[in-house]
Design a protein around this motif. Structure first.
Motif, PDB file in Angstrom:
ATOM      1  N   ILE A  21       0.820  -1.195   0.116  1.00  0.00           N
ATOM      2  CA  ILE A  21       0.188   0.003  -0.124  1.00  0.00           C
ATOM      3  C   ILE A  21       0.805   1.098   0.003  1.00  0.00           C
ATOM      4  O   ILE A  21       0.432   2.354  -0.609  1.00  0.00           O
ATOM      5  N   GLY A  22       1.995   1.189   0.340  1.00  0.00           N
ATOM      6  CA  GLY A  22       3.004   2.342   0.458  1.00  0.00           C
ATOM      7  C   GLY A  22       2.968   3.046   1.718  1.00  0.00           C
ATOM      8  O   GLY A  22       3.333   4.304   1.666  1.00  0.00           O
ATOM      9  N   ARG A  23       1.916   2.616   2.728  1.00  0.00           N
ATOM     10  CA  ARG A  23       2.241   3.363   4.054  1.00  0.00           C
ATOM     11  C   ARG A  23       1.620   2.635   5.040  1.00  0.00           C
ATOM     12  O   ARG A  23       1.059   1.472   4.761  1.00  0.00           O
ATOM     13  N   ASP A  24       1.846   3.043   6.312  1.00  0.00           N
ATOM     14  CA  ASP A  24       1.378   1.932   7.726  1.00  0.00           C
ATOM     15  C   ASP A  24      -0.151   2.487   7.852  1.00  0.00           C
ATOM     16  O   ASP A  24      -0.214   3.919   7.935  1.00  0.00           O
ATOM     17  N   LEU A  25      -0.937   1.656   8.102  1.00  0.00           N
ATOM     18  CA  LEU A  25      -2.314   1.905   8.259  1.00  0.00           C
ATOM     19  C   LEU A  25      -2.438   2.132   9.865  1.00  0.00           C
ATOM     20  O   LEU A  25      -3.469   3.023  10.321  1.00  0.00           O
ATOM     21  N   TYR A  26      -2.064   1.412  10.582  1.00  0.00           N
ATOM     22  CA  TYR A  26      -2.275   1.579  12.186  1.00  0.00           C
ATOM     23  C   TYR A  26      -0.791   1.199  12.968  1.00  0.00           C
ATOM     24  O   TYR A  26       0.038   0.542  12.381  1.00  0.00           O
ATOM     25  N   ASP A  27      -0.840   1.988  14.030  1.00  0.00           N
ATOM     26  CA  ASP A  27       0.306   1.664  14.813  1.00  0.00           C
ATOM     27  C   ASP A  27      -0.399   0.595  16.051  1.00  0.00           C
ATOM     28  O   ASP A  27      -1.739   0.795  16.422  1.00  0.00           O
ATOM     29  N   PHE A  28       0.289  -0.509  16.120  1.00  0.00           N
ATOM     30  CA  PHE A  28      -0.324  -1.879  16.878  1.00  0.00           C
ATOM     31  C   PHE A  28       0.452  -2.180  18.080  1.00  0.00           C
ATOM     32  O   PHE A  28       1.488  -2.289  17.962  1.00  0.00           O
ATOM     33  N   ARG A  29      -0.252  -2.555  19.170  1.00  0.00           N
ATOM     34  CA  ARG A  29       0.393  -3.327  20.261  1.00  0.00           C
ATOM     35  C   ARG A  29      -0.393  -3.860  20.947  1.00  0.00           C
ATOM     36  O   ARG A  29      -1.659  -3.879  20.760  1.00  0.00           O
ATOM     37  N   LEU A  30       0.161  -4.886  21.741  1.00  0.00           N
ATOM     38  CA  LEU A  30      -0.405  -5.515  22.706  1.00  0.00           C
ATOM     39  C   LEU A  30      -0.301  -5.319  23.913  1.00  0.00           C
ATOM     40  O   LEU A  30       0.774  -4.827  24.265  1.00  0.00           O
ATOM     41  N   CYS A  31      -1.248  -5.415  24.934  1.00  0.00           N
ATOM     42  CA  CYS A  31      -0.871  -5.173  26.273  1.00  0.00           C
ATOM     43  C   CYS A  31      -1.673  -6.272  27.322  1.00  0.00           C
ATOM     44  O   CYS A  31      -2.699  -6.912  26.870  1.00  0.00           O
ATOM     45  N   SER A  32      -1.294  -6.420  28.538  1.00  0.00           N
ATOM     46  CA  SER A  32      -1.931  -7.544  29.310  1.00  0.00           C
ATOM     47  C   SER A  32      -1.764  -6.936  30.822  1.00  0.00           C
ATOM     48  O   SER A  32      -0.746  -6.244  31.038  1.00  0.00           O
ATOM     49  N   PRO A  33      -2.647  -7.324  31.740  1.00  0.00           N
ATOM     50  CA  PRO A  33      -2.786  -7.030  33.018  1.00  0.00           C
ATOM     51  C   PRO A  33      -1.738  -7.691  33.686  1.00  0.00           C
ATOM     52  O   PRO A  33      -1.432  -7.334  34.785  1.00  0.00           O
ATOM     53  N   GLU A  34      -1.148  -8.933  33.362  1.00  0.00           N
ATOM     54  CA  GLU A  34       0.220  -9.673  33.731  1.00  0.00           C
ATOM     55  C   GLU A  34       1.314  -9.693  33.111  1.00  0.00           C
ATOM     56  O   GLU A  34       1.203  -9.666  31.846  1.00  0.00           O
ATOM     57  N   PRO A  35       2.405  -9.817  33.706  1.00  0.00           N
ATOM     58  CA  PRO A  35       3.314  -9.817  32.899  1.00  0.00           C
ATOM     59  C   PRO A  35       3.787 -11.207  31.846  1.00  0.00           C
ATOM     60  O   PRO A  35       4.212 -11.172  30.927  1.00  0.00           O
ATOM     61  N   ARG A  36       3.095 -12.353  32.590  1.00  0.00           N
ATOM     62  CA  ARG A  36       2.925 -13.469  31.790  1.00  0.00           C
ATOM     63  C   ARG A  36       1.668 -13.765  31.585  1.00  0.00           C
ATOM     64  O   ARG A  36       0.834 -13.736  32.769  1.00  0.00           O
ATOM     65  N   THR A  37       1.085 -14.002  30.475  1.00  0.00           N
ATOM     66  CA  THR A  37      -0.115 -14.488  30.430  1.00  0.00           C
ATOM     67  C   THR A  37      -0.375 -15.783  29.635  1.00  0.00           C
ATOM     68  O   THR A  37       0.058 -15.880  28.575  1.00  0.00           O
ATOM     69  N   LEU A  38      -0.982 -16.761  30.415  1.00  0.00           N
ATOM     70  CA  LEU A  38      -1.277 -17.947  29.811  1.00  0.00           C
ATOM     71  C   LEU A  38      -2.648 -18.104  28.847  1.00  0.00           C
ATOM     72  O   LEU A  38      -3.511 -17.880  29.255  1.00  0.00           O
ATOM     73  N   MET A  39      -1.959 -18.582  27.828  1.00  0.00           N
ATOM     74  CA  MET A  39      -3.041 -18.271  26.692  1.00  0.00           C
ATOM     75  C   MET A  39      -3.896 -19.646  26.721  1.00  0.00           C
ATOM     76  O   MET A  39      -3.728 -20.547  27.414  1.00  0.00           O
ATOM     77  N   ARG A  40      -5.082 -19.648  25.863  1.00  0.00           N
ATOM     78  CA  ARG A  40      -5.709 -20.766  25.661  1.00  0.00           C
ATOM     79  C   ARG A  40      -5.495 -22.048  26.063  1.00  0.00           C
ATOM     80  O   ARG A  40      -4.474 -22.668  25.535  1.00  0.00           O
TER      81      ARG A  40
END
Length: 330
Positions: free
Chosen positions: A44-63
């Protein structure tokens, strides 16, 4: 994963999308969000979004403990979001963390756009931001959702619901549909099509389509709708009717209607109208400013029909769409 966004330095004015990841979150929806909002777009020639993840804990156990997510930003990153994607997880009866619900409430109060994928609707409802609002949730949990949140207007058997500043998708695959819908809202049909091509995914499935189809894989190869769809897409400027589509498919209109419902979860007329609107949007984005020409070339007919259809489906007029997504806006 670095605590900063996937883009090393946030470009000025780039829309920031933040995903909250919580204990037992589903990795598929996280992957959908990353694919749609988190990748660079050199095509596309440009960035559409600035993206980041966050979590309430330093380690997050996923599904189900399949893996652990570490190294992402703290929950305070949610306070900088322009769009906040809330946690979803399969244990819908387990209350969400108070800190997560508070972050959602703060975001809603300051006008942040909120997005829930699949069971993310439960997070939004627990936070109280869906009271009196429309929402979608996976059909499997519809009864449970209604019992717990009677003040929310749950729309059964749809892919996603766009209620302005709060958007919800019904299930895992519908997360991609809703993500592309958000891109389309933000950047127009042409950019959304580019993103969908990279995903090798359908560019547009209307939110009102059904959550599941009766026969995802046709029983007989000659029942596939692909040939008639391709034929129609090349002739959108012609006065095509459902009868024309049925004749091309060599079936009766009633049979065609059943096949559309079974394979696409929509009707032939709704599909045809959606394709024509998508073409009209692309024509405007490419610089066609004469709305009579746009209407004629897309098969919509008249500029008046174009205005009515665009207002109904996009919420804005052709003129506003041109101002937002036309060449002069880039």
């Amino acid at each position: 994963m670095a605590k900063e966004s996937s883009h090393a330095v946030r470009a000025a004015g780039v829309h920031r999308v933040v995903v909250i990841v919580d204990e037992n979150s589903n990795p598929f929806e996280l992957g959908c969000a990353t694919e749609v909002f988190g990748l660079r777009r050199p095509e596309i020639g440009r960035d559409l979004y600035d993206f980041r993840l966050c979590s309430p804990e330093p380690r997050t156990l996923m599904r189900d403990g399949f893996f652990t997510l570490t190294g992402v930003a703290g929950l305070e990153a949610a306070d900088a979001a322009d769009t906040l994607i809330v946690p979803n997880r399969p244990d819908v009866e387990v209350p969400r963390r108070p800190a997560v619900l508070d972050a959602v409430r703060r975001a809603h109060a300051r006008g942040t756009r909120l997005v829930g994928f699949c069971s993310g609707a439960f997070t939004l409802a627990e936070a109280g931001v869906l009271d009196g609002r429309r929402a979608a949730a996976h059909w499997q949990w519809a009864d449970s959702f209604r019992a717990r949140f009677p003040s929310v207007h749950l729309e059964s058997d749809v892919l996603f619901v766009d209620d302005g500043d709060i958007l919800t998708a019904a299930g895992s695959a519908a997360a991609l549909d809703l993500g592309l819908h958000v891109v389309r809202r933000d950047y127009g049909a042409e950019v959304a099509n580019s993103v969908s091509r990279r995903l090798v995914f359908a560019a547009h499935r209307d939110g009102g389509q059904r959550q599941f189809v009766e026969r995802p894989i046709p029983d007989l190869p000659d029942e596939s709708l692909a040939p008639v769809l391709a034929w129609a897409q090349e002739r959108l400027d012609s006065p095509l009717t459902v009868s024309d589509l049925a004749a091309r498919a060599a079936v009766s209109p009633a049979t065609l209607h059943r096949r559309f419902r079974a394979q696409l979860g929509t009707t032939p007329l709704a599909w045809l109208t959606g394709e024509r609107l998508a073409l009209a949007c692309r024509l405007i984005e490419r610089g066609e400013s004469r709305f009579e020409v746009v209407a004629r070339r897309s098969g919509i007919g008249t500029a008046a029909n174009l205005r009515t259809l665009m207002r109904r489906e996009t919420g804005i007029s052709p003129s506003a769409y041109k101002a937002r997504f036309g060449p002069q806006a880039n």
